[in-house]
Motif scaffolding. Structure first.
Motif, PDB file in Angstrom:
ATOM      1  N   ARG A 113      32.456  17.621  35.891  1.00 34.48           N
ATOM      2  CA  ARG A 113      33.764  16.915  35.255  1.00 34.48           C
ATOM      3  C   ARG A 113      33.455  16.721  33.937  1.00 34.48           C
ATOM      4  NH1 ARG A 113      35.235  10.569  36.818  1.00 34.48           N
ATOM      5  NH2 ARG A 113      36.695  10.321  35.108  1.00 34.48           N
ATOM      6  N   LEU A 129      55.333  -3.680  50.848  1.00 31.53           N
ATOM      7  CA  LEU A 129      55.277  -2.240  51.059  1.00 31.53           C
ATOM      8  C   LEU A 129      54.577  -1.621  49.955  1.00 31.53           C
ATOM      9  CD1 LEU A 129      57.068  -0.386  52.722  1.00 31.53           C
ATOM     10  CD2 LEU A 129      58.668  -0.100  51.192  1.00 31.53           C
ATOM     11  N   LEU A 184      57.431  -1.552  57.583  1.00 23.95           N
ATOM     12  CA  LEU A 184      56.074  -2.191  56.995  1.00 23.95           C
ATOM     13  C   LEU A 184      54.919  -1.359  57.685  1.00 23.95           C
ATOM     14  CD1 LEU A 184      57.429  -5.887  57.349  1.00 23.95           C
ATOM     15  CD2 LEU A 184      57.229  -4.216  55.362  1.00 23.95           C
ATOM     16  N   LEU A 185      54.075  -1.746  56.883  1.00 19.26           N
ATOM     17  CA  LEU A 185      52.794  -0.817  57.144  1.00 19.26           C
ATOM     18  C   LEU A 185      52.192  -1.014  58.645  1.00 19.26           C
ATOM     19  CD1 LEU A 185      50.259   0.536  55.563  1.00 19.26           C
ATOM     20  CD2 LEU A 185      48.959  -1.621  56.229  1.00 19.26           C
ATOM     21  N   LYS A 240      53.273   1.453  41.129  1.00 17.67           N
ATOM     22  CA  LYS A 240      53.978   1.646  42.124  1.00 17.67           C
ATOM     23  C   LYS A 240      54.891   0.286  42.515  1.00 17.67           C
ATOM     24  CE  LYS A 240      53.941   3.756  46.530  1.00 17.67           C
ATOM     25  NZ  LYS A 240      53.695   3.468  48.048  1.00 17.67           N
ATOM     26  N   LYS A 276      54.625   8.231  34.053  1.00 16.33           N
ATOM     27  CA  LYS A 276      53.454   7.457  34.224  1.00 16.33           C
ATOM     28  C   LYS A 276      52.427   7.862  33.108  1.00 16.33           C
ATOM     29  CE  LYS A 276      54.574   6.617  39.155  1.00 16.33           C
ATOM     30  NZ  LYS A 276      54.574   7.233  40.235  1.00 16.33           N
ATOM     31  N   ASN A 305      61.498  -5.342  49.826  1.00 12.96           N
ATOM     32  CA  ASN A 305      60.322  -4.555  50.246  1.00 12.96           C
ATOM     33  C   ASN A 305      59.098  -5.089  49.614  1.00 12.96           C
ATOM     34  OD1 ASN A 305      61.573  -2.866  51.875  1.00 12.96           O
ATOM     35  ND2 ASN A 305      62.325  -1.316  50.488  1.00 12.96           N
ATOM     36  N   ASN A 309      61.573   3.151  55.759  1.00  6.46           N
ATOM     37  CA  ASN A 309      61.083   1.964  54.815  1.00  6.46           C
ATOM     38  C   ASN A 309      60.374   0.949  55.973  1.00  6.46           C
ATOM     39  OD1 ASN A 309      61.330   2.098  52.273  1.00  6.46           O
ATOM     40  ND2 ASN A 309      63.423   1.228  52.214  1.00  6.46           N
ATOM     41  N   HIS A 317      44.869  10.757  35.711  1.00  6.95           N
ATOM     42  CA  HIS A 317      44.803  11.634  36.648  1.00  6.95           C
ATOM     43  C   HIS A 317      46.056  12.282  37.377  1.00  6.95           C
ATOM     44  CE1 HIS A 317      44.710   8.009  38.751  1.00  6.95           C
ATOM     45  NE2 HIS A 317      45.467   8.490  39.669  1.00  6.95           N
ATOM     46  N   GLN A 318      47.131  11.767  36.700  1.00  5.39           N
ATOM     47  CA  GLN A 318      48.573  12.273  37.419  1.00  5.39           C
ATOM     48  C   GLN A 318      48.876  13.155  36.313  1.00  5.39           C
ATOM     49  OE1 GLN A 318      50.228   8.569  38.025  1.00  5.39           O
ATOM     50  NE2 GLN A 318      50.313   8.760  40.035  1.00  5.39           N
ATOM     51  N   ALA A 378      57.816  -8.034  51.483  1.00  2.99           N
ATOM     52  CA  ALA A 378      57.029  -7.648  52.861  1.00  2.99           C
ATOM     53  C   ALA A 378      55.578  -6.953  52.392  1.00  2.99           C
ATOM     54  CB  ALA A 378      57.987  -6.740  53.522  1.00  2.99           C
ATOM     55  N   GLU A 396      52.086  10.781  48.202  1.00  6.20           N
ATOM     56  CA  GLU A 396      53.318  10.078  47.597  1.00  6.20           C
ATOM     57  C   GLU A 396      52.927   9.766  46.118  1.00  6.20           C
ATOM     58  OE1 GLU A 396      55.186   6.952  49.612  1.00  6.20           O
ATOM     59  OE2 GLU A 396      55.800   8.602  51.124  1.00  6.20           O
ATOM     60  N   GLU A 397      51.594   9.209  46.076  1.00 10.30           N
ATOM     61  CA  GLU A 397      51.194   8.557  44.893  1.00 10.30           C
ATOM     62  C   GLU A 397      50.469   9.683  43.920  1.00 10.30           C
ATOM     63  OE1 GLU A 397      48.861   5.369  45.824  1.00 10.30           O
ATOM     64  OE2 GLU A 397      50.318   4.056  46.260  1.00 10.30           O
ATOM     65  N   GLU A 398      49.779  10.402  44.320  1.00  5.31           N
ATOM     66  CA  GLU A 398      49.104  11.533  43.508  1.00  5.31           C
ATOM     67  C   GLU A 398      49.306  12.780  43.794  1.00  5.31           C
ATOM     68  OE1 GLU A 398      46.185   9.805  41.725  1.00  5.31           O
ATOM     69  OE2 GLU A 398      46.789   7.822  42.797  1.00  5.31           O
ATOM     70  N   ILE A 444      50.251   8.557  52.007  1.00  4.47           N
ATOM     71  CA  ILE A 444      50.567   7.680  50.904  1.00  4.47           C
ATOM     72  C   ILE A 444      49.804   8.366  49.612  1.00  4.47           C
ATOM     73  CG2 ILE A 444      49.348   5.716  50.026  1.00  4.47           C
ATOM     74  CD1 ILE A 444      49.950   4.260  52.414  1.00  4.47           C
TER      75      ILE A 444
END
Lengths: 507, 315
Positions: free
Chosen positions: A499, B129, A381-382, B92, B186, B124, A379, B190-191, B127, A435-437, A432
């Motif tokens: 597409r 995140l 920070l960036l 997110k 979600k 978080n 966890n 696209h997910q 900050a 995690e997201e996609e 990232i």
């Protein structure tokens, strides 16, 4: 918003301007548009630096190269403000001397030479007589004597003439170096001294010379000591770090026979560094480009010191990579991670060669992603996360370099050419994305980036492209025009045709 | 097999491409200085309150770290709520608490967590995140949306939302987004979420796509999409259309949720809405956008704009 028509006119103007200047330059300087099947021409620059002592006359004496096997000295010049310069022969060796009444602080002197690679002509072998150079500094002690004899006998048994003997000798000593306990001879003496002394002991006529390894766009290079052995009427050159007597290695002999490279009177801390660029064009025209004092001659990259030229050679290729990125993103629709990351990766490939570069890149990013997975549990920070990744990437690079070295690829070093910060950001972004996609998107963008990088590399490594954009920098105006036009392209991207393929049945 | 459509056929079907969207619509109709209005959820919400537009109720905002320690006191009388970062993207950093159990908080998945985990989440967010730029952020605490029962058969966890593209105040295309097991609850297409194209005049389903492929039934619940029926469609169009008056963004994606008790509300606005809505509708956006470009005037009021769309034959 500027209307489309005036945009087209502006782009057309840029294209015409670029072509016009290029043609003018061609007319004036005779630099050809196409790099043809001409001999390789090397521009070599020696850069002498030293600190001047106050209030004393200064003279700097540098050993200079001459025509040798395979290389012809075409043109030489010294650039050094305020100094007088003379070339002379001393003991049959060519030397250049700079002198000045007094100077202050750090001094920089340049010697530029143009060398034409030509193995067809019969060059004068060597003007320096075949005298043994070697007043060897080494006197063996008793135990060394025994060791030396052993090595000589060993090499002698396995060889038939001076050439093969020298090769065996180098091989034997190189093997010895690897076994630490038996490198008795190398304990107190330098490798090249030992080799020379052993050859003397065996009665082989030889000399120690300093050579410049010619490699395109290198800066801050030093001379390498090499051994020359006389065989019949010919001096054969040996690279003492490499047993294979490589024909293709570009060694240009600078100083022969152990004479000092540089003597400075009235100065301290003298260093000589070499830079070089390779050009592929007729020597006469190249000379004109480099030494022309009028018109386009002045506004030319060729006027810069070789060191800067070799930077520019890379820099002037960057827009080509950028252009390809724009094309791939806007017209094809390839997704890349980070807009211009692929160009920087391609620049790194230029240094490392494509296959090794790709391999290194994929391994680095993959390991980086694994470690980054652990970091996300912390966890952070960036900013501190990225900083941590940078350190990790540096460790990885160091590690891979070590492994490469141990395995005997000195190309392992080339990992260090990758832009560390860019790599760190790439890893962060991909992580990232993961995690997201999900992993699929990471693969899409990762392979997209590599595809663009490889294409950009292939364009930049192309000899014609490099020749054109280095000698005619104004052609970049055309690049800008193309970028502008693509920036206002509102049609479909190629991948959108896939597409929206479902619409085939609807229309 | 590589399967492509010819660019001319695509042009005929009126599909809006990415380059065209960016140059001819987003950069022409969306003033860059207005982007923060929609990129920051707090600004959107405050603006919506000013204009009397329905959004999930904002309970309070946590701006500074020192406020984090007062969290327990502030949450005293609130049993269910959602904590969101103001500048988050793609859902997110959203923590949904659906109830209490003693001192613990029950997450939407049913897992019970302690107060310290809630405060850490808020820390978080503050900050940065979850904000893409990594800048400092603020945390919004909102009342929980209770999804209207009409979509219960078509959604796997998550709250379905309706995306409406509003061009210069005129609603031009709509789609219902339903979460699936694959999309992890979600509602992002696209997910792996399902997109159901909705007739802009009636709100009736046209067809449904998942991962770019047409489907007839929901992959998790197996219900046919044909039976989807949305009441008060015109109200939704009016709500979406009013977001133009509120933000002045000419090319806008409006995300609407239907709450069991409070009805339709604006969940989020998007200044760069995606192109997939065209696939869900089996229709290109371009002809509709061009029609609107011909008729749009600054003077047309909300009611007139929606009436125009409802009465327009070509839509």
């Amino acid at each position: 918003m500027i209307s489309k028509n005036s945009l087209y006119i502006f782009a057309l103007f840029l294209v015409l301007l670029g072509i016009f200047i290029a043609i003018m330059r061609h007319e004036q300087t005779q630099i050809p548009f196409l790099a043809s099947e001409k001999k390789d021409v090397w521009m070599v620059e020696a850069r002498v630096e030293f600190n001047a002592q106050n209030n004393t006359p200064i003279s700097v004496n540098l050993s200079l190269p001459e025509d040798t096997m395979g290389y012809k000295l075409y043109f030489e010049q010294s650039v050094s403000a305020g100094y007088g310069f003379n070339m002379m022969q001393k003991d049959g060796i060519k030397r250049g001397e700079w002198s000045i009444r007094q100077a202050k602080g750090k001094q920089t002197l340049y010697y530029k030479a143009q060398i034409v690679q030509d193995f067809t002509d019969d060059m004068p072998l060597n003007k320096v007589d075949a005298k043994l150079n070697t007043k060897d500094d080494i006197i063996w002690n008793a135990s060394e004597q025994v060791a030396a004899k052993e090595i000589l006998d060993f090499a002698y048994a396995k060889s038939s003439n001076n050439i093969t003997f020298t090769r065996e000798l180098i091989k034997t000593i190189t093997d010895l170096k690897k076994r630490k306990d038996s490198s008795l001879l190398l304990l107190k003496h330098s490798y090249i001294d030992v080799l020379s002394k052993l050859l003397t002991d065996a009665g082989v006529v030889h000399r120690v010379s300093l050579a410049l390894e010619l490699e395109d766009a290198r800066r801050n290079q030093a001379l390498t000591p090499v051994i020359e052995v006389l065989d019949k009427d010919e001096w054969i050159l040996f690279d003492p770090t490499n047993i294979l007597q490589e024909e293709n290695k570009n060694f240009f002999l600078w100083t022969r026979g152990g004479k000092s490279l540089i003597d400075v009177v009235g100065g301290t801390n003298a260093t000589v560094k070499f830079s070089m660029v390779k050009q592929n064009m007729p020597a006469l025209e190249l000379a004109k480009a480099h030494f022309d004092e009028s018109g386009f001659g002045i506004f030319s990259v060729h006027r810069l010191p070789i060191e800067e030229q070799s930077i520019f050679k890379m820099l002037l290729l960057l827009p080509i990579g950028a252009l390809i990125t724009v094309f791939m993103r806007l017209l094809i629709g390839v997704k890349t991670s980070g807009t211009f990351m692929p160009v920087l990766i391609a620049m790194a490939f230029l240094q490392t060669s494509l296959f090794l570069g790709l391999l290194n890149f994929v391994v680095l990013v993959a390991i980086g992603l694994l470690l980054r997975g652990y970091l996300s549990n912390l966890n952070l920070l960036l900013v501190s996360r990225i900083a941590t990744i940078i350190v990790i990437v540096i460790f990885l690079v160091a590690f891979m370099t070590l492994i490469g070295y141990e395995m005997g690829f000195n190309t392992g070093m080339s990992v260090a050419f990758f832009p560390i910060i860019i790599l760190a950001w790439t890893i962060e972004r991909m992580s990232i994305l993961w995690e997201e996609e999900g992993a699929k998107e990471v693969l899409t963008q990762g392979s997209g980036s590599l595809l663009v990088a490889v294409l950009a590399y292939m364009a930049m490594v192309n000899g014609y492209v490099a020749h054109l954009f280095f000698n005619f920098p104004e052609l970049h105006l055309i690049v800008i025009a193309l970028m502008i036009l693509m920036g206002r392209y509102t049609g479909y991207r190629l991948l959108e045709l896939r597409r929206f393929r479902e619409f085939k049945t609807i229309v | 097999m590589i399967d492509f459509i010819s660019p001319f056929a695509l042009r005929r079907s009126g599909i809006l491409g990415m380059n065209s969207r960016n140059i001819e619509f987003i950069s022409r109709y969306n003033d860059r200085k207005l982007f923060p209005l929609v990129d920051n959820k707090l600004q959107t919400k405050l603006l919506a309150q000013e204009y009397g537009i329905n959004t999930p109720e904002l309970l309070f905002v946590v701006r500074y770290q020192r406020d984090v320690y007062k969290l327990l006191e502030k949450l005293k009388d609130i049993s269910s709520f959602a904590i969101k970062p103001a500048c988050g993207s793609g859902g997110k950093g959203i923590l949904v608490i659906k109830g209490r159990e003693g001192d613990g908080f029950i997450k939407s998945s049913g897992v019970v967590i302690g107060l310290e985990e809630v405060t850490r989440h808020v820390t978080n967010i503050l900050a940065g995140l979850y904000s893409l730029s990594g800048d400092q952020d603020v945390a919004l605490v909102e009342t929980l949306i209770e999804a209207d029962a009409v979509f219960d058969d078509y959604s796997y966890q998550g709250v379905p939302d309706i995306r409406i593209i509003v061009f210069q105040g005129y609603p031009v295309m709509a789609m219902l987004r339903l979460s699936t097991k694959a999309s992890d609850g979600k509602a992002n297409l696209h997910q792996g979420a399902v997109g159901v194209g909705l007739d802009i005049k009636t709100g009736k389903p046209i067809n449904a796509v998942m991962n770019g492929v047409k489907i007839l039934t929901h992959p998790d619940t197996n219900h046919s999409f044909d039976t989807i029926k949305i009441d008060n469609w015109k109200e939704l169009l009016l709500l979406a259309s009013s977001c133009y008056d509120m933000t002045n963004l000419g090319y806008l994606g409006v995300d609407i949720v239907l709450d069991k008790n409070k009805g339709a509300m604006i969940l989020e606005l998007n200044a760069r809405p995606g192109l997939s809505i065209q696939v869900a509708n089996s229709k290109g956006l371009l002809p509709r956008l061009r029609e609107i470009e011909k008729v749009a005037t600054k003077r047309a009021n909300l009611q007139k704009r929606v009436d125009f769309v409802l009465g327009f034959e070509n839509f």
